[in-house]
Every structure is written in structure tokens, then in C-alpha cells.
Scaffold this motif. Structure first.
Motif, PDB file in Angstrom:
ATOM      1  N   LEU A 263      33.614  30.445  -3.078  1.00 20.94           N
ATOM      2  CA  LEU A 263      34.468  30.038  -1.772  1.00 20.94           C
ATOM      3  C   LEU A 263      33.516  30.570  -0.690  1.00 20.94           C
ATOM      4  O   LEU A 263      33.332  31.236  -0.903  1.00 20.94           O
ATOM      5  CB  LEU A 263      35.848  29.736  -1.967  1.00 20.94           C
ATOM      6  CG  LEU A 263      36.554  29.764  -0.488  1.00 20.94           C
ATOM      7  CD1 LEU A 263      37.460  28.201  -0.590  1.00 20.94           C
ATOM      8  CD2 LEU A 263      37.972  30.476  -0.391  1.00 20.94           C
ATOM      9  N   ASN A 264      32.560  29.255  -0.114  1.00 26.43           N
ATOM     10  CA  ASN A 264      32.018  29.552   0.193  1.00 26.43           C
ATOM     11  C   ASN A 264      31.944  28.995   1.926  1.00 26.43           C
ATOM     12  O   ASN A 264      32.532  27.568   1.802  1.00 26.43           O
ATOM     13  CB  ASN A 264      29.734  29.417   0.034  1.00 26.43           C
ATOM     14  CG  ASN A 264      29.922  30.034  -1.252  1.00 26.43           C
ATOM     15  OD1 ASN A 264      29.986  31.162  -1.992  1.00 26.43           O
ATOM     16  ND2 ASN A 264      29.282  28.926  -1.836  1.00 26.43           N
ATOM     17  N   GLY A 265      31.485  30.104   2.894  1.00 24.30           N
ATOM     18  CA  GLY A 265      32.081  29.498   4.710  1.00 24.30           C
ATOM     19  C   GLY A 265      30.740  29.677   4.950  1.00 24.30           C
ATOM     20  O   GLY A 265      29.766  30.235   5.153  1.00 24.30           O
ATOM     21  N   ASN A 266      30.261  28.601   6.501  1.00 20.92           N
ATOM     22  CA  ASN A 266      29.324  28.343   7.053  1.00 20.92           C
ATOM     23  C   ASN A 266      30.211  27.742   8.624  1.00 20.92           C
ATOM     24  O   ASN A 266      30.890  26.994   9.030  1.00 20.92           O
ATOM     25  CB  ASN A 266      28.337  27.364   7.373  1.00 20.92           C
ATOM     26  CG  ASN A 266      27.667  27.737   5.792  1.00 20.92           C
ATOM     27  OD1 ASN A 266      26.772  28.707   4.934  1.00 20.92           O
ATOM     28  ND2 ASN A 266      28.122  26.678   4.323  1.00 20.92           N
ATOM     29  N   LEU A 267      29.916  29.093   9.529  1.00 21.49           N
ATOM     30  CA  LEU A 267      30.521  28.645  10.773  1.00 21.49           C
ATOM     31  C   LEU A 267      28.754  28.616  11.813  1.00 21.49           C
ATOM     32  O   LEU A 267      28.288  29.790  12.433  1.00 21.49           O
ATOM     33  CB  LEU A 267      31.190  29.479  11.137  1.00 21.49           C
ATOM     34  CG  LEU A 267      31.858  29.464  12.203  1.00 21.49           C
ATOM     35  CD1 LEU A 267      32.175  28.079  12.938  1.00 21.49           C
ATOM     36  CD2 LEU A 267      33.320  30.770  12.824  1.00 21.49           C
ATOM     37  N   GLY A 268      28.390  28.379  13.068  1.00 25.90           N
ATOM     38  CA  GLY A 268      27.242  27.713  13.902  1.00 25.90           C
ATOM     39  C   GLY A 268      27.904  27.118  14.936  1.00 25.90           C
ATOM     40  O   GLY A 268      28.549  26.290  15.153  1.00 25.90           O
ATOM     41  N   LEU A 269      26.831  27.108  15.675  1.00 20.15           N
ATOM     42  CA  LEU A 269      26.862  26.563  16.860  1.00 20.15           C
ATOM     43  C   LEU A 269      25.177  25.497  17.177  1.00 20.15           C
ATOM     44  O   LEU A 269      23.910  25.783  16.611  1.00 20.15           O
ATOM     45  CB  LEU A 269      26.364  27.658  18.527  1.00 20.15           C
ATOM     46  CG  LEU A 269      26.523  26.834  19.942  1.00 20.15           C
ATOM     47  CD1 LEU A 269      28.273  26.704  19.731  1.00 20.15           C
ATOM     48  CD2 LEU A 269      27.218  28.228  20.342  1.00 20.15           C
ATOM     49  N   ASP A 270      25.736  24.627  17.681  1.00 18.69           N
ATOM     50  CA  ASP A 270      24.565  23.421  17.874  1.00 18.69           C
ATOM     51  C   ASP A 270      23.880  22.933  18.961  1.00 18.69           C
ATOM     52  O   ASP A 270      25.146  22.911  20.101  1.00 18.69           O
ATOM     53  CB  ASP A 270      24.879  22.576  17.088  1.00 18.69           C
ATOM     54  CG  ASP A 270      23.962  21.969  15.606  1.00 18.69           C
ATOM     55  OD1 ASP A 270      23.004  23.136  15.244  1.00 18.69           O
ATOM     56  OD2 ASP A 270      24.037  21.482  14.323  1.00 18.69           O
ATOM     57  N   GLY A 271      22.886  22.521  19.030  1.00 16.47           N
ATOM     58  CA  GLY A 271      22.754  22.601  21.033  1.00 16.47           C
ATOM     59  C   GLY A 271      21.360  22.870  21.090  1.00 16.47           C
ATOM     60  O   GLY A 271      20.452  22.696  20.400  1.00 16.47           O
ATOM     61  N   ASN A 272      21.199  22.494  22.443  1.00 14.62           N
ATOM     62  CA  ASN A 272      19.936  23.169  22.765  1.00 14.62           C
ATOM     63  C   ASN A 272      18.904  24.335  22.756  1.00 14.62           C
ATOM     64  O   ASN A 272      17.648  24.107  23.486  1.00 14.62           O
ATOM     65  CB  ASN A 272      19.441  21.617  24.174  1.00 14.62           C
ATOM     66  CG  ASN A 272      19.348  20.116  23.779  1.00 14.62           C
ATOM     67  OD1 ASN A 272      19.303  20.236  23.100  1.00 14.62           O
ATOM     68  ND2 ASN A 272      20.336  19.627  24.912  1.00 14.62           N
ATOM     69  N   ARG A 273      19.883  25.124  22.436  1.00  8.24           N
ATOM     70  CA  ARG A 273      19.657  26.423  23.297  1.00  8.24           C
ATOM     71  C   ARG A 273      18.110  26.972  21.606  1.00  8.24           C
ATOM     72  O   ARG A 273      18.464  26.020  20.596  1.00  8.24           O
ATOM     73  CB  ARG A 273      20.444  27.760  23.172  1.00  8.24           C
ATOM     74  CG  ARG A 273      21.001  27.092  21.817  1.00  8.24           C
ATOM     75  CD  ARG A 273      23.008  27.292  21.721  1.00  8.24           C
ATOM     76  NE  ARG A 273      23.003  29.074  22.501  1.00  8.24           N
ATOM     77  CZ  ARG A 273      24.033  30.067  23.139  1.00  8.24           C
ATOM     78  NH1 ARG A 273      25.082  29.294  23.070  1.00  8.24           N
ATOM     79  NH2 ARG A 273      23.712  30.760  23.363  1.00  8.24           N
TER      80      ARG A 273
END
Length: 237
Positions: free
Chosen positions: A157-167
Motif C-alpha cells: 500500500l503506497n501513497g504519494n502526496l504533492g503540490l503542482d504549480g509554477n513554483r
């Protein structure tokens, strides 16, 4: 930290408003994604190095094809890894947020270059939501894996959490777990920084277009504890 708390940490990735480039996200036709990673960990038995390569491509609106390679070396004579081909089938692809996909992978795994057949089923769920800082996204993979040199299957059971943007720099959290009959509960926690190379090298660097570099610290518990670093190059094409 107890096992239930570890599982709760992974499951958070599915409940948070979570767009990713693999897992539950179907690739558009004639586009793809690749990840090349390297990690180095210090264990009680010495240094362990691990190389991974993942690549998928949108063949049609109905499925993607890809390859998954892994090689781990903990001693000049102690090696393991796998090589698999997989197909991803989109089960539900909401144009706005939620994604669900299934994968079937077939190939082989080796221990000290002794190869055995191997197969894997994966169910992936992803979600994303626009925020003031960018798109918050996450992906959860439930994996059933059978290796030819082991009598029992293994669940992951694997999880990924992130943020996409122009930064230029964004946070990323990866959590990996594995468990099964007659095996211990193993896990890894990898907090990382994701560097947008397109933004970092805006002028005169076309080969960095649509590329990200992730640099993270890795804590892994597999019978013994280990600490290390993990670097990966993500590319979209």
C-alpha cells in the motif's frame, strides 16, 4: 509508531484532496512519463544502493503501456531486482479531479541474478484540487504481488502526496508499505523537495523542459532500520 498508525498515514493520501503523472492518471495518447531514481542507504550491514527506472506511454484512449525496472545491491555478491512490463487500464477518469485505474504487470525478479517469474496487480486511486498555492494532488496504490521465488504473495500500500504549480520548489511526500503471510510489516517514509527544472532553467535549456528533480531523505524499516537519500528525475514527453 504502531502498524495501524503507519497505515493511517498512507491512507491520508487517499482522503486528502489529491494531478499526478503515473498511478491512477491515464496518459493522453502519444504522451508519456518517465522516472529515473537512485537511492543510497546506510544499514547495519553497510551501504545499500538502489536504482529504479519507470516509463509509461499512452497507446490509446483505452490503455497505457510501460516498463518498471529495479536493481538493488547491498554487497558485491548480494543483488536483487525485477524487470516488468505493464498495461494500465483507466476505470474512471473524471476530467476534473478523481482518477481510478488498474494495472497488470508481468516479468521476472532475481536474487543474485537467479531469475524467477513474477506478476503484479495494482489498483490506483488519485485525486487533485486547486488551491492558492497550486494543485494539491495525491495517489494511492494497492498492490498484489507474487514473486516466483517466494511461496506467498505480498501486499503493498503506497501513497504519494504533492503540490503542482509554477513554483520552482514544491513539497512531496512518499510512503511505501508491504506486508503478507509470514512476513513482517515493512515501510518507508520519504519526504522530498520537487524542483521544477523548467522554471529553474527558463532560458536556453530546452532539454530541461517538462522535467522535475526530486531530492529526499529516506527512512526505511525492513527487519532493520536504514537511513539514506533518494534522487529522482521525472520527465514528461
Amino acid at each position: 509508531m504502531s502498524v495501524p498508525r503507519h497505515l493511517a498515514l498512507v491512507l491520508c493520501a487517499a482522503t486528502l484532496p489529491l494531478a499526478a503523472n503515473a498511478g491512477a492518471w491515464k496518459q493522453p495518447v502519444d504522451t508519456g512519463f518517465s522516472s529515473t531514481s537512485f537511492s543510497l542507504r546506510r544499514t547495519d550491514q553497510g551501504l545499500v544502493s538502489e536504482f529504479g527506472y519507470y516509463r509509461d506511454f499512452g497507446i490509446s484512449t483505452g490503455f497505457d503501456l510501460g516498463i518498471d525496472l529495479n536493481h538493488q545491491q547491498s554487497h558485491p555478491t548480494r543483488q536483487s531486482g525485477h524487470m516488468m512490463l505493464f498495461a494500465r487500464l483507466p476505470l474512471y477518469q473524471d476530467t476534473n479531479t478523481r482518477k481510478i485505474a488498474a494495472e497488470f504487470a508481468l516479468g521476472g525478479n532475481h536474487a543474485n541474478l537467479q531469475w524467477h517469474p513474477m506478476y503484479r496487480f495494482t489498483l490506483s486511486i488519485g485525486n487533485s484540487k486547486a488551491t492558492n498555492a497550486g494543485h494539491l494532488w495525491g495517489n494511492l496504490d494497492l498492490i498484489y504481488e507474487q514473486r516466483g521465488d517466494t511461496p506467498h504473495p505480498q501486499w503493498k500500500l503506497n501513497g504519494n502526496l504533492g503540490l503542482d504549480g509554477n513554483r520552482r520548489v514544491s513539497p512531496l511526500l512518499q510512503v511505501e508499505t508491504s506486508f503478507g503471510p509470514e512476513t513482517d510489516f515493512n515501510y518507508a517514509i520519504i519526504p522530498s523537495l520537487r524542483i521544477n527544472l523548467s522554471e529553474l532553467f527558463r532560458a536556453g535549456k530546452p532539454h530541461f523542459e517538462n522535467s522535475d528533480l526530486t531530492i529526499g531523505l529516506e527512512y526505511r524499516h525492513e527487519n532493520t532500520q536504514s537511513f539514506g537519500v533518494k534522487i529522482a528525475l521525472w520527465q514528461r514527453f
